[in-house]
Design a protein around this motif. Structure first.
Motif, short mmCIF file in Angstrom:
data_model
loop_
_atom_site.label_atom_id
_atom_site.label_comp_id
_atom_site.label_asym_id
_atom_site.label_seq_id
_atom_site.Cartn_x
_atom_site.Cartn_y
_atom_site.Cartn_z
N GLN A 173 -17.50 -2.53 37.14
CA GLN A 173 -18.09 -1.20 37.20
C GLN A 173 -17.18 -0.14 36.59
OE1 GLN A 173 -18.88 -0.98 41.43
NE2 GLN A 173 -21.03 -1.55 41.15
N MET A 174 -15.87 -0.32 36.71
CA MET A 174 -14.92 0.67 36.20
C MET A 174 -14.46 0.34 34.78
SD MET A 174 -14.67 2.88 38.57
CE MET A 174 -13.20 3.80 38.05
N GLY A 175 -14.90 -0.80 34.24
CA GLY A 175 -14.40 -1.26 32.96
C GLY A 175 -15.05 -0.60 31.76
N ARG A 176 -14.69 -1.11 30.58
CA ARG A 176 -15.05 -0.47 29.32
C ARG A 176 -16.41 -0.89 28.78
NH1 ARG A 176 -14.42 -4.09 25.18
NH2 ARG A 176 -13.24 -5.99 25.64
N TYR A 177 -17.07 -1.85 29.40
CA TYR A 177 -18.35 -2.32 28.88
C TYR A 177 -19.41 -1.22 28.94
CZ TYR A 177 -16.91 -7.27 28.97
OH TYR A 177 -16.29 -8.48 28.75
N PRO A 178 -20.31 -1.17 27.98
CA PRO A 178 -21.45 -0.26 28.07
C PRO A 178 -22.29 -0.60 29.30
CG PRO A 178 -21.29 -1.21 25.88
CD PRO A 178 -20.32 -1.96 26.74
N TRP A 179 -22.98 0.42 29.81
CA TRP A 179 -23.76 0.20 31.03
C TRP A 179 -24.82 -0.88 30.84
CZ3 TRP A 179 -23.75 -0.15 35.83
CH2 TRP A 179 -24.92 -0.18 36.58
N SER A 180 -25.37 -1.01 29.64
CA SER A 180 -26.40 -2.03 29.40
C SER A 180 -25.84 -3.44 29.64
CB SER A 180 -26.94 -1.91 27.97
OG SER A 180 -25.89 -2.09 27.02
N ILE A 181 -24.60 -3.67 29.23
CA ILE A 181 -23.98 -4.98 29.44
C ILE A 181 -23.61 -5.16 30.90
CG2 ILE A 181 -22.01 -6.45 28.85
CD1 ILE A 181 -22.05 -5.26 26.07
N LYS A 182 -23.10 -4.11 31.52
CA LYS A 182 -22.78 -4.20 32.95
C LYS A 182 -24.03 -4.55 33.75
CE LYS A 182 -19.02 -0.77 32.82
NZ LYS A 182 -18.55 0.53 33.33
N ARG A 183 -25.14 -3.90 33.43
CA ARG A 183 -26.40 -4.15 34.14
C ARG A 183 -26.84 -5.60 33.96
NH1 ARG A 183 -29.60 0.19 32.44
NH2 ARG A 183 -30.17 -1.02 30.59
N ARG A 184 -26.68 -6.12 32.74
CA ARG A 184 -27.06 -7.51 32.48
C ARG A 184 -26.20 -8.47 33.29
NH1 ARG A 184 -23.99 -11.59 29.31
NH2 ARG A 184 -25.39 -13.38 29.38
N ILE A 185 -24.87 -8.25 33.31
CA ILE A 185 -23.97 -9.15 34.04
C ILE A 185 -24.26 -9.13 35.54
CG2 ILE A 185 -21.55 -9.53 34.70
CD1 ILE A 185 -20.80 -8.46 31.89
N LEU A 186 -24.57 -7.94 36.07
CA LEU A 186 -24.82 -7.79 37.50
C LEU A 186 -26.21 -8.23 37.93
CD1 LEU A 186 -23.16 -4.28 37.93
CD2 LEU A 186 -22.32 -6.41 38.95
N SER A 187 -27.09 -8.47 36.97
CA SER A 187 -28.48 -8.79 37.29
C SER A 187 -28.63 -10.22 37.80
CB SER A 187 -29.35 -8.59 36.05
OG SER A 187 -29.16 -9.66 35.13
N ASP A 188 -29.84 -10.54 38.24
CA ASP A 188 -30.14 -11.89 38.72
C ASP A 188 -30.13 -12.93 37.61
OD1 ASP A 188 -30.31 -11.05 41.31
OD2 ASP A 188 -32.50 -11.08 41.43
N VAL A 189 -30.09 -12.49 36.35
CA VAL A 189 -30.02 -13.44 35.24
C VAL A 189 -28.70 -13.28 34.48
CG1 VAL A 189 -32.49 -13.75 34.98
CG2 VAL A 189 -31.35 -11.90 33.75
N GLY A 190 -27.68 -12.75 35.16
CA GLY A 190 -26.38 -12.53 34.55
C GLY A 190 -25.38 -13.58 34.98
N HIS A 191 -24.30 -13.11 35.63
CA HIS A 191 -23.23 -14.00 36.08
C HIS A 191 -22.86 -13.67 37.52
CE1 HIS A 191 -22.31 -15.77 32.15
NE2 HIS A 191 -22.58 -14.58 31.64
N VAL A 192 -22.47 -14.67 38.27
CA VAL A 192 -22.18 -14.48 39.68
C VAL A 192 -20.75 -13.95 39.86
CG1 VAL A 192 -21.34 -16.83 40.13
CG2 VAL A 192 -22.47 -15.56 41.94
N CYS A 193 -20.57 -13.02 40.77
CA CYS A 193 -19.26 -12.41 41.02
C CYS A 193 -18.45 -13.29 41.98
CB CYS A 193 -19.43 -11.01 41.60
SG CYS A 193 -20.07 -10.94 43.29
N ASN A 194 -17.17 -12.93 42.13
CA ASN A 194 -16.27 -13.72 42.97
C ASN A 194 -16.80 -13.90 44.39
OD1 ASN A 194 -14.43 -13.82 40.82
ND2 ASN A 194 -13.32 -12.00 41.53
N GLU A 195 -17.18 -12.79 45.02
CA GLU A 195 -17.59 -12.84 46.43
C GLU A 195 -18.89 -13.62 46.61
OE1 GLU A 195 -16.61 -10.16 44.82
OE2 GLU A 195 -14.74 -9.63 45.85
N ASP A 196 -19.87 -13.39 45.74
CA ASP A 196 -21.14 -14.11 45.87
C ASP A 196 -20.96 -15.59 45.62
OD1 ASP A 196 -22.37 -11.73 46.47
OD2 ASP A 196 -23.34 -11.49 44.51
N ALA A 197 -20.08 -15.93 44.67
CA ALA A 197 -19.79 -17.34 44.42
C ALA A 197 -19.20 -17.98 45.68
CB ALA A 197 -18.82 -17.49 43.26
#
Length: 262
Positions: A173-197
């Protein structure tokens, strides 16, 4: 049954699995030359591969697929929609090397049974694999936005996991990626985060010696120590003490893990 995570991350993915009769590669997401170098590091010969199992058509999973398959005449397995999406991306793969591996089916090769299962990722028909030999089970699941109950049914009770732990939500969330990419990564068709994994791991790991290889870590939005700490803390909050029967391991973008027994 033995395996090595040859490479894991956005720069390329490849996982090697073997038993005494057969050898397989899950994805070939690096150049042909790099793949040969990685095989040399684990003292294995690509000519002896029984097949390449494709998970989906993203470039970090198929970059070297066509070159390797043609050079070494290796059978390639993928589902129908993934084959359609790969056409034009991997060059011409001869008909005799093209095989269909349907979603949620099992193929047997000697003593290894390989089962495919669906995941939630922004590809045309993504799927990953479980490997069974006797009472031993290996799970590969590295690109999914979340881990559904159906997925958990397929991956529950394995002896070894190659499990995605892609990002730290705060770093992303604090990183340099554009919001569109952040939204994709965080979505249900993106990538799983540390805690959810880790929560998913806590729901599928049995009380027996289990090896978990944290994989597909983002170079920009995660760190090995952070991923390990986050996963450890979450597992502990779920009542699982790492080091007791669950053992965490790191993977690298371009350096293979030692070949280990499942």
């Amino acid at each position: 049954m033995r395996f090595s995570v040859l490479a894991s991350g956005s720069s390329g993915n490849a996982i090697y699995v073997e038993n005494d009769e057969h050898a397989f590669l899950v994805d070939a997401g690096l150049s042909g030359k790099k793949m040969e170098q990685l095989f040399a590091k684990i003292d294995r010969d690509m000519k002896k591969l029984s097949g390449i199992l494709v998970t989906h058509e993203h470039s970090d999973h198929i970059k070297g697929l066509g070159v390797v398959a043609r050079k070494y005449k290796i059978p390639v397995f993928a589902n129908e929609k993934t084959w359609g999406a790969m056409d034009g991306l991997v060059g011409n793969i001869p008909t005799e090397l093209r095989f269909q591996f349907d979603m949620e089916t099992v193929k047997s090769f000697g003593g290894i049974d390989i089962q495919s299962f669906a995941v939630s990722h922004d590809a045309v028909d993504p799927m990953f694999y479980t490997f069974h030999e006797g009472d031993r089970k290996l799970v590969v699941i590295t690109d999914t936005g979340y881990v559904s109950d159906r997925m958990k049914g397929y991956i529950r009770g394995a002896d070894s996991y190659v499990f995605e732990s892609n990002h730290d939500v705060g770093m992303l969330q604090m990183g340099r990626y554009p919001w569109s990419i952040k939204r994709r990564i965080l979505s249900d068709v993106g990538h799983v985060c540390n805690e959810d994994a880790a929560v998913a791991m806590s729901e599928v790991v049995f009380e027996k010696p289990t090896q978990i290889y944290l994989s597909h870590l983002s170079k920009d939005n995660n760190m090995k120590d952070l991923a390990r700490m986050s996963v450890t803390q979450t597992l502990q909050s779920c009542g699982i003490v790492t080091g007791e029967f669950v053992h965490l391991h790191d993977t690298n973008a371009e350096e293979p893990t030692p070949l280990v027994t499942v």
